[in-house]
Design a protein around this motif. Structure first.
Motif, mmCIF file in Angstrom:
data_model
loop_
_atom_site.group_PDB
_atom_site.id
_atom_site.type_symbol
_atom_site.label_atom_id
_atom_site.label_comp_id
_atom_site.label_asym_id
_atom_site.label_seq_id
_atom_site.Cartn_x
_atom_site.Cartn_y
_atom_site.Cartn_z
ATOM 1 N N LYS A 1 0.809 -1.218 0.000
ATOM 2 C CA LYS A 1 0.000 0.000 0.000
ATOM 3 C C LYS A 1 0.844 1.270 0.000
ATOM 4 N N LEU B 1 -2.720 -2.625 -7.072
ATOM 5 C CA LEU B 1 -1.847 -3.497 -6.272
ATOM 6 C C LEU B 1 -1.104 -4.532 -7.113
ATOM 7 N N ASN C 1 -6.072 -0.449 -1.886
ATOM 8 C CA ASN C 1 -5.661 0.657 -2.745
ATOM 9 C C ASN C 1 -4.285 1.136 -2.306
ATOM 10 N N THR D 1 -1.893 3.967 -0.880
ATOM 11 C CA THR D 1 -2.125 5.073 0.035
ATOM 12 C C THR D 1 -2.256 6.385 -0.743
#
Length: 227
Positions: A57, A162, A145, A147
């Protein structure tokens, strides 16, 4: 690309769930549906897997992931105590979109990041994810998702962000609400605070009005919470 399984297709359901379990057992990441938004999951008791989740992330240890549980009993194994007001919240809103922060059980051997001795727990309202949790045990799960990017409400959105950092993608269709869970801090109810109040850290799918219907004056006033 990492394999994707459509859980709505009976021919893909069992292979997808099996590969997800195996990936979790290997310390790898899985993207799965929840009742709020898609989540990226790791074994909560594997520090390496949790670090892999944070890395995927682009998140630091100062933002530890919540932990999803299959039932009330699993929550009780993770937290130091379940005060009566918290049990009321669990009875009313679980399974559902309420994440509750409590002091963690001190005897647990895990590393979710810089938690300050707490854990954020939730029981999601998604049948297949609950089945997976019952088999894997508690999972560290954050929104699927990168960051700073919007939370994924479809599997394609999660996959696009990802990519290969995730071993298995489970597609449950578009998210039911697309609204993140409400996060509340219930730590003041543990330890004998003179004036314990529930703090709202993030208002999401469950409103302050709904929380107040359950807790009354035990909910911190909105102005103080915002401050």
């Amino acid at each position: 690309m990492s394999p994707l399984f459509d859980l709505r297709d009976e021919t893909q359901l069992l292979p997808g769930m099996r590969q997800a379990r195996q990936a979790i057992a290997r310390g790898e990441l899985v993207v799965l549906p929840t009742d709020t938004v898609y989540g990226v999951a790791a074994d909560a008791f594997s520090p390496a897997a949790v670090q892999r989740l944070l890395d995927a992330k682009g998140r630091g240890r100062q933002q530890p992931p919540p932990v999803l549980v299959a039932n009330d009993a699993a929550m009780r194994a993770l937290v130091e105590e379940v005060p009566e007001p918290v049990q009321r919240l669990v009875d009313r809103f679980w399974p559902g979109a309420l994440t509750i922060v409590l002091p963690a059980q001190p005897s647990l051997s895990w590393d979710l990041g810089d938690t300050q001795g707490t854990v954020a727990v939730r029981m999601p309202d998604d049948r297949l994810t609950l089945e997976l949790l019952a088999e894997t045990g508690p999972l560290a799960v954050s929104s699927a998702n990168l960051t700073g990017q919007p939370a994924a409400v479809t599997i394609d959105s999660a996959r696009g962000m990802l990519r290969e950092s995730v071993s298995v993608y489970l597609d449950g269709g578009p998210s039911k609400t697309g609204v993140a869970s409400t996060i509340v801090d219930a730590t003041s109810f543990v330890g004998g605070a003179s004036d314990p109040l529930l703090r709202v850290l993030r208002e999401g799918a469950i409103s302050r009005v709904e929380l107040r219907e359950v807790l009354g004056d035990l909910l911190e006033p909105e102005a103080a919470g915002d401050a």
